[in-house]
Design a protein around this motif. Structure first.
Motif, PDB file in Angstrom:
ATOM      1  N   VAL A  49       0.910  -1.177  -0.067  1.00  0.00           N
ATOM      2  CA  VAL A  49       0.007  -0.291   0.086  1.00  0.00           C
ATOM      3  C   VAL A  49       0.914   1.385  -0.026  1.00  0.00           C
ATOM      4  O   VAL A  49       1.513   1.311   0.968  1.00  0.00           O
ATOM      5  CB  VAL A  49      -0.968  -0.079   1.254  1.00  0.00           C
ATOM      6  N   THR A  50       0.854   2.014  -1.026  1.00  0.00           N
ATOM      7  CA  THR A  50       1.797   3.314  -1.101  1.00  0.00           C
ATOM      8  C   THR A  50       0.884   4.177  -1.934  1.00  0.00           C
ATOM      9  O   THR A  50      -0.078   4.075  -2.544  1.00  0.00           O
ATOM     10  CB  THR A  50       2.964   2.595  -2.031  1.00  0.00           C
ATOM     11  N   THR A  51       1.700   5.445  -1.976  1.00  0.00           N
ATOM     12  CA  THR A  51       0.833   6.742  -2.318  1.00  0.00           C
ATOM     13  C   THR A  51       1.037   6.510  -3.797  1.00  0.00           C
ATOM     14  O   THR A  51      -0.066   6.853  -4.524  1.00  0.00           O
ATOM     15  CB  THR A  51       1.568   7.865  -1.756  1.00  0.00           C
ATOM     16  N   SER A  52       2.002   6.157  -4.378  1.00  0.00           N
ATOM     17  CA  SER A  52       2.260   6.077  -5.675  1.00  0.00           C
ATOM     18  C   SER A  52       3.655   5.210  -6.015  1.00  0.00           C
ATOM     19  O   SER A  52       4.203   5.022  -5.298  1.00  0.00           O
ATOM     20  CB  SER A  52       2.500   7.474  -6.679  1.00  0.00           C
ATOM     21  N   LEU A  63      -1.316  -4.628  -4.863  1.00  0.00           N
ATOM     22  CA  LEU A  63      -0.907  -3.350  -4.921  1.00  0.00           C
ATOM     23  C   LEU A  63      -1.953  -2.449  -4.778  1.00  0.00           C
ATOM     24  O   LEU A  63      -3.030  -2.558  -5.818  1.00  0.00           O
ATOM     25  CB  LEU A  63      -0.097  -3.095  -6.322  1.00  0.00           C
ATOM     26  N   SER A  64      -2.204  -1.464  -3.729  1.00  0.00           N
ATOM     27  CA  SER A  64      -2.995  -0.419  -3.886  1.00  0.00           C
ATOM     28  C   SER A  64      -2.338   0.892  -3.539  1.00  0.00           C
ATOM     29  O   SER A  64      -1.361   1.088  -2.669  1.00  0.00           O
ATOM     30  CB  SER A  64      -3.830  -0.619  -2.406  1.00  0.00           C
ATOM     31  N   THR A  65      -2.795   1.871  -4.279  1.00  0.00           N
ATOM     32  CA  THR A  65      -2.216   3.244  -4.392  1.00  0.00           C
ATOM     33  C   THR A  65      -3.136   4.383  -3.791  1.00  0.00           C
ATOM     34  O   THR A  65      -4.328   4.359  -4.352  1.00  0.00           O
ATOM     35  CB  THR A  65      -1.568   3.539  -5.875  1.00  0.00           C
ATOM     36  N   SER A  66      -2.818   5.029  -2.990  1.00  0.00           N
ATOM     37  CA  SER A  66      -3.778   5.959  -2.174  1.00  0.00           C
ATOM     38  C   SER A  66      -3.612   7.359  -2.820  1.00  0.00           C
ATOM     39  O   SER A  66      -4.645   8.014  -2.639  1.00  0.00           O
ATOM     40  CB  SER A  66      -3.328   5.976  -0.389  1.00  0.00           C
ATOM     41  N   ARG A  90      -5.714   6.058   6.591  1.00  0.00           N
ATOM     42  CA  ARG A  90      -6.913   5.892   6.659  1.00  0.00           C
ATOM     43  C   ARG A  90      -7.148   4.577   5.434  1.00  0.00           C
ATOM     44  O   ARG A  90      -7.757   3.605   5.680  1.00  0.00           O
ATOM     45  CB  ARG A  90      -7.884   6.792   6.544  1.00  0.00           C
ATOM     46  N   PHE A  91      -6.397   4.925   4.420  1.00  0.00           N
ATOM     47  CA  PHE A  91      -6.469   4.247   3.031  1.00  0.00           C
ATOM     48  C   PHE A  91      -6.076   2.753   3.541  1.00  0.00           C
ATOM     49  O   PHE A  91      -6.401   1.724   3.183  1.00  0.00           O
ATOM     50  CB  PHE A  91      -5.779   4.912   1.905  1.00  0.00           C
ATOM     51  N   ALA A  92      -4.915   2.754   3.963  1.00  0.00           N
ATOM     52  CA  ALA A  92      -3.951   1.477   4.511  1.00  0.00           C
ATOM     53  C   ALA A  92      -5.011   0.699   5.231  1.00  0.00           C
ATOM     54  O   ALA A  92      -4.837  -0.494   5.235  1.00  0.00           O
ATOM     55  CB  ALA A  92      -2.662   1.805   5.103  1.00  0.00           C
ATOM     56  N   ALA A  93      -5.654   1.256   6.404  1.00  0.00           N
ATOM     57  CA  ALA A  93      -6.416   0.720   7.524  1.00  0.00           C
ATOM     58  C   ALA A  93      -7.438  -0.115   6.593  1.00  0.00           C
ATOM     59  O   ALA A  93      -7.678  -1.129   7.190  1.00  0.00           O
ATOM     60  CB  ALA A  93      -6.985   1.540   8.472  1.00  0.00           C
ATOM     61  N   ARG A  94      -8.041   0.587   5.771  1.00  0.00           N
ATOM     62  CA  ARG A  94      -8.927  -0.011   4.739  1.00  0.00           C
ATOM     63  C   ARG A  94      -8.549  -1.337   4.156  1.00  0.00           C
ATOM     64  O   ARG A  94      -9.284  -2.220   3.954  1.00  0.00           O
ATOM     65  CB  ARG A  94      -9.819   0.884   4.083  1.00  0.00           C
ATOM     66  N   VAL A  95      -7.519  -1.262   3.561  1.00  0.00           N
ATOM     67  CA  VAL A  95      -6.989  -2.322   2.847  1.00  0.00           C
ATOM     68  C   VAL A  95      -6.551  -3.377   3.820  1.00  0.00           C
ATOM     69  O   VAL A  95      -6.791  -4.663   3.523  1.00  0.00           O
ATOM     70  CB  VAL A  95      -5.870  -1.830   2.154  1.00  0.00           C
TER      71      VAL A  95
END
Length: 404
Positions: A49-52, A63-66, A90-95
Motif C-alpha cells: 500500500v503506497t501513495t504512488s 498493490l493499492s495506491t492511495s 486511513r486508506f491502508a487501514a481499509r486495505v
C-alpha cells in the motif's frame, strides 16, 4: 484472519507493507523498494500500500495506491503533507481490513489508524524507525547547529516539530514493536525508557556491483571520499578538521560529494580551499566514486544506518565512521570507528592508514569479504526474523559498530 505460519519454518508469511511516499523514489523510497523486492523474492506474500509507484516490484500479492488517479500521481503538496499522510493511513487501514495479513509493516507519520486496525484484529504491527528517536535527532542537530552558528535547515526533517514528534510518539506507543536498524538507533530509545522487548533489530543493505577487484595497496597517497548531504548533521566539518590535521592531507586527496546546504558551506570556509580537498557536488555514480577511493569519511552526529557505509564495504572502500553513523561493521576488522565528534581519533585513524599500507589492505580485504552479508537479500532475512522472533537487540550476523 490470515495464516499464522512461521517464516522461521521456511513457510511464506503475508505482509501488508504501508509506505506513505513514492515507492521506489530516491531516498527512503529506495529503501522501501529493496525491502519489498527482497521479501517477494524470498517467497513471501506482500500486499503493498503506497501513495504512488516510481519503480514497480514484480510478484506482489496486491498493490493499492492511495494518491493516484487514473494512473497519475497526486503530489503530497496538493493536499498538504499532513493531510496526505493522514489520508494514506486511513486508506491502508481499509486495505488491511480486506487483506488480513499475518503482519503489518508501517512507516513514520502515517501509521496510527493502520496500527489500530491491526491491533483490533490481533495482527502484529511493526513500525520502521529509519533514524534515531526523533526528540534525540532534534536535540543533537539543534545543539551542533547552534555550536556552528547555524539554525537547522528550514523544512528539514530534523528541524524541531512538536506536532510531528507527538504523532510519532503515538505510533511508537501503539505498534507491537519498533524496527531499529542499528545500535545507535536502539540506544536513543532505551535512553528514553523504552523496554528492550519492544525493539527488534534488523538491517538495511546495498546492491553490490558484482565481482569487485581492487589493486593491492602499494603505499600511494591516501584517497578519501565523503558521500552525503553537505550539512552539519553529516559531520563534514569534523571530517575536514581531521583530514587537515592528518599527514594524509600532505599528499592525498579528499573528494566531497553531495547536495550543499549553502549556510553550512559558509561555516566550512577555508577548510574547503585546501589543495587536497575538492568539492564535487552530486554524483550519478556513487559506487564508482567509492570504488576508486581508499576510505570513506562519515563522521555523522545523527544517523539511522547510513546506506553508504554498506556500499563502501561492498566495493572495498574502508569506512572511517562515527559511532552515530549506524554502520554494520566491526571496528578494526571492516573499518575504523571513532566516538562521535572525536576529531583527534579520526585524524589518528587517517594517519594510521596513510602510513600503513598493510593495515589499509587488511581492512579493505575484510570489508570486501563482508559484502555478502550486506546485501538487501540478507537485510530481508533479518527483517523476517524481526517479524517472527522473540524480541532481541541482536539478530544473527549483526556486528556492533560502537566499540572503537
Amino acid at each position: 484472519m490470515g495464516s499464522t505460519r512461521s517464516a522461521k519454518d521456511g513457510e511464506r508469511i503475508s505482509i501488508l507493507y504501508s509506505f506513505p511516499h513514492a515507492f521506489g523514489a530516491p531516498g527512503i523510497g529506495w529503501t522501501a523498494w529493496n525491502q519489498v523486492n527482497e521479501l517477494v523474492r524470498a517467497g513471501h506474500d506482500v500486499h503493498l500500500v503506497t501513495t504512488s509507484v516510481a519503480r514497480p516490484v514484480d510478484g506482489l500479492a496486491s498493490l493499492s495506491t492511495s494518491l493516484e488517479v487514473a494512473g497519475r500521481r497526486i503530489p503530497h503538496r496538493v493536499l498538504g503533507q499532513d493531510r496526505s499522510l493522514a489520508w494514506h493511513d486511513r486508506f491502508a487501514a481499509r486495505v488491511l481490513a480486506k487483506r488480513l495479513p499475518d503482519v503489518v509493516h508501517v512507516w513514520p507519520r502515517s501509521a496510527e489508524r493502520t496500527i489500530e486496525a491491526a491491533r483490533a484484529r490481533a495482527i502484529p504491527s511493526f513500525r520502521e524507525v529509519p533514524n534515531t528517536h526523533t526528540a534525540n535527532a532534534y536535540e543533537v542537530v539543534a545543539a551542533e547547529s547552534a555550536r556552528l552558528g547555524l539554525a537547522p535547515r528550514e523544512g528539514s526533517s530534523h528541524a524541531a516539530d512538536p506536532v510531528r514528534l507527538a504523532t510519532e510518539e503515538r505510533e511508537w506507543a501503539t505498534a507491537t514493536a519498533l524496527l531499529v536498524p542499528s545500535d545507535a538507533v536502539a540506544t536513543t530509545f532505551l535512553d528514553r525508557g523504552f523496554d528492550e522487548s519492544r525493539l527488534r533489530r534488523h538491517r538495511y543493505g546495498c546492491t553490490p556491483p558484482g565481482a569487485v577487484e581492487r589493486d593491492d595497496v602499494d603505499g600511494a597517497p591516501l584517497s578519501a571520499v565523503f558521500l552525503g548531504r553537505v550539512e552539519a548533521r553529516k559531520g563534514l566539518h569534523f571530517a575536514l578538521d581531521a583530514w587537515l590535521a592528518s599527514e594524509a592531507s600532505e599528499q592525498g586527496t579528499f573528494l566531497v560529494f553531495g547536495a550543499v546546504d549553502e549556510a553550512y558551506l559558509a561555516v566550512l570556509g577555508d577548510r574547503l580551499a585546501h589543495p587536497s580537498v575538492q568539492l564535487r557536488g552530486l554524483t550519478a555514480s556513487p559506487l564508482d566514486e567509492l570504488a576508486q577511493a581508499d576510505v570513506l569519511l562519515l563522521p555523522s552526529i545523527e544517523e539511522g544506518s547510513a546506506l553508504v557505509t554498506y556500499e563502501a564495504q561492498a566495493v572495498g572502500c574502508v569506512p572511517l565512521v562515527s559511532t552515530a553513523a549506524g554502520a554494520l561493521l566491526e571496528h578494526d576488522v571492516h573499518g575504523l570507528v571513532h566516538p562521535t565528534g572525536d576529531v583527534a581519533t579520526l585524524a589518528a585513524h587517517l594517519d594510521l592508514l596513510s602510513g600503513s599500507p598493510e593495515t589499509l589492505g587488511r581492512l579493505r580485504r575484510a570489508a570486501l569479504a563482508h559484502g555478502p552479508q550486506l546485501t538487501w537479500a540478507a537485510a530481508a532475512a533479518s527483517l523476517v526474523e524481526a517479524y517472527t522472533s522473540r524480541p532481541a537487540l541482536a539478530v544473527n550476523g549483526m556486528v556492533r559498530a560502537d566499540a572503537a
